[in-house]
Design a protein around this motif. Structure first.
Motif: not given
Length: 130
Positions: A103-130
């Protein structure tokens, strides 16, 4: 960032002692669902904002059951987590750590999987709407 700023509080004495002893810990989401940042850290304002976003993401994941991470960690991410304080952490905490870092673009997270990206995108959308 203004929305996240309302969750930031001043560290208590014991938390300051912890930060002083652990200067590589930049911040944390506390048990009272607040964010504390390490005042001894040498991070720039931009980097501190990324830490605050990371910790806010953890609070959202912890307090909203629909955002409990549920994805597979990659071998690279498992190796990273096994090399630090998350080695013996519950799997949910390990997933939340990776999600918050993505979510915070920390490179220590490693290479994200497709499922991780989908999850983080939904999380980011939620945070942006709050």
């Amino acid at each position: 960032m203004d929305k996240i700023a309302q969750f930031i509080r001043t560290p208590e004495k014991s938390e300051l002692e912890y930060f002083k002893s652990n200067p590589t810990v930049s911040g944390m989401a506390t048990e009272d669902d607040k964010i504390i940042l390490n005042p001894y850290s040498k991070l720039s304002k931009k980097e501190q904002d990324a830490v605050a976003l990371n910790e806010y993401g953890r609070i959202v994941m912890r307090t909203n059951p629909q955002f409990a991470p549920n994805f597979v960690l990659s071998d690279e991410q498992i190796k990273f987590l096994d090399s630090n304080t998350y080695k013996d952490a519950p799997e949910q905490d390990r997933m939340a750590t990776i999600a918050a870092r993505l979510l915070s673009n920390d490179p220590s997270a490693g290479t994200p999987t497709i499922d991780q990206l989908k999850f983080v995108n939904k999380l980011q959308e939620y945070i942006n709407k709050e």
